[in-house]
Design a protein around this motif. Sequence first.
Motif, short mmCIF file in Angstrom:
data_model
loop_
_atom_site.label_atom_id
_atom_site.label_comp_id
_atom_site.label_asym_id
_atom_site.label_seq_id
_atom_site.Cartn_x
_atom_site.Cartn_y
_atom_site.Cartn_z
N THR A 279 30.36 159.20 110.32
CA THR A 279 30.03 157.52 111.07
C THR A 279 28.58 157.80 111.12
O THR A 279 27.50 158.99 111.81
CB THR A 279 30.62 157.05 111.93
N PHE A 280 27.61 156.66 110.81
CA PHE A 280 26.02 156.59 110.81
C PHE A 280 26.81 154.81 112.34
O PHE A 280 27.04 154.43 112.43
CB PHE A 280 25.32 155.68 109.61
N TRP A 281 25.20 156.10 113.41
CA TRP A 281 25.51 155.05 114.78
C TRP A 281 23.67 154.10 115.21
O TRP A 281 23.21 155.74 114.43
CB TRP A 281 25.68 155.33 115.83
N ASP A 282 23.80 154.51 116.47
CA ASP A 282 22.73 153.45 116.27
C ASP A 282 22.75 153.48 117.72
O ASP A 282 23.28 153.21 119.10
CB ASP A 282 21.99 151.70 116.37
N LYS A 283 22.28 154.45 118.79
CA LYS A 283 22.07 154.88 120.18
C LYS A 283 21.70 154.00 121.00
O LYS A 283 22.02 153.87 121.83
CB LYS A 283 21.75 156.49 120.36
N ASP A 284 20.00 152.84 120.65
CA ASP A 284 19.94 152.97 121.17
C ASP A 284 20.79 151.48 121.61
O ASP A 284 20.45 150.36 122.03
CB ASP A 284 18.33 151.66 120.85
N ALA A 285 20.96 150.39 120.87
CA ALA A 285 21.84 149.21 120.33
C ALA A 285 23.43 150.09 120.92
O ALA A 285 24.25 148.23 120.61
CB ALA A 285 21.80 148.59 118.76
N ARG A 286 23.30 150.96 120.73
CA ARG A 286 25.13 150.93 121.48
C ARG A 286 25.90 150.80 120.08
O ARG A 286 27.15 149.88 120.75
CB ARG A 286 24.58 150.80 122.26
N SER A 287 25.71 150.36 118.99
CA SER A 287 26.56 150.27 118.11
C SER A 287 26.75 151.14 116.44
O SER A 287 25.70 152.23 116.42
CB SER A 287 25.71 149.00 117.65
N ARG A 288 28.10 150.77 116.19
CA ARG A 288 28.36 151.61 114.90
C ARG A 288 27.85 151.09 114.17
O ARG A 288 28.26 150.09 113.78
CB ARG A 288 30.35 151.64 115.48
N LEU A 289 27.37 152.13 112.85
CA LEU A 289 26.46 151.44 111.97
C LEU A 289 26.90 151.36 110.35
O LEU A 289 27.73 149.78 109.70
CB LEU A 289 25.26 151.45 111.35
N LYS A 290 28.27 152.07 110.09
CA LYS A 290 28.83 152.87 109.10
C LYS A 290 29.94 153.76 109.36
O LYS A 290 29.67 155.02 109.80
CB LYS A 290 28.31 152.16 107.71
N SER A 291 31.11 153.16 108.38
CA SER A 291 31.74 154.96 108.63
C SER A 291 32.61 155.43 107.59
O SER A 291 32.83 154.11 106.64
CB SER A 291 32.92 154.68 109.74
#
Length: 351
Positions: A279-291
Amino acid sequence: MSFFSSTAGSAGTATLGDVSKDIEVQQPPTDSISSLAFSPTADILAVGSWDNAVRAYEVGPGGVTHGKFMYAHDQPVMSVCWSRDGTKVFSGGADKIAKVYDVATGQSAQAGVHDEPVRVVRWVDQVNVLATGSWDRTVKYWDLRSPQPVASIALPHKVYAMDVQYPLLVAATGDRQITMVNLSNPSVIYRTIQSPLKQQTRCITCFPSADGFALGSIEGRVAIQNVDEKNVGANYSFRCHRKDTPGIKGQDDVYSVNDIKFHPVQGTFSTAGSDGGFTFWDKDARSRLKSFEATKYPITTTAFNASGTAYAYAVSYDWSKGHTGNVPGHPNKVMLHPIKEEEVRKRPPKK
């Protein structure tokens, strides 16, 4: 509680990515794959494995691969990395030795030695030393011109995972301890904390900004941790690599988080686990990008190439189920995922 949007604890079908174009590396290792690392200067992938070998593959147009070089340890290889200029590969093994391989000459030599297996190797380009973390409860620093370490640190437990982003070195050891070192003073421990996660640390990776790190555990959780104690409010953890237990509502099967890597351009990050997904994540936006549900077998280790256009992941046994899970016919393969920018692009900040 999850801090990530889009049901971070499971891979909902609405966010699943496409792995149909992922390419398998030809002539892979014959035993479990422990470590992957791309050259910083070319699309050459170094692979360390439990068959005692370090292999390198050149990735050409369309993801076509061919073997570039290979060298051996006397026992399983546990970690590989590159020098920043791409001229050398470093490796550490269960034979208690750290090695250096010169790409131009094709020769390998001993770079360092420990009393127990070398779990992690990391090249520190800014000071021209190799940092090695071992099960002998030490971190040592090696100048390649000398057979003796130039400095070392004694730790209370075995090194399970370690990473460097100058000037930060972080080492995850037994008993859930995390040791931080400022490499401007490499033989002194800067700070030690206990992991915010409840179970054994499996992987640890520095932020590209060198002011914090992400760690994953065997309980299917990741923690985002800042070095500066003044930023403690920015620390958080979240669940991942979990799947609904068939037939039992509200219960998850929990999988180990085996690797975390940061994208070299976007600064977003990936997690990969025993569930066979990444899975790809954005730690600053606290959001999952794509699994991505890549495989039904564990993913043991991963790597982004230097341009951030390819993501390598290794499919092999990770010992998460002990010796009973090491069944005949378990695959050992390296896959290359071509990255689309929208899969890893940072989310705009919330207004």
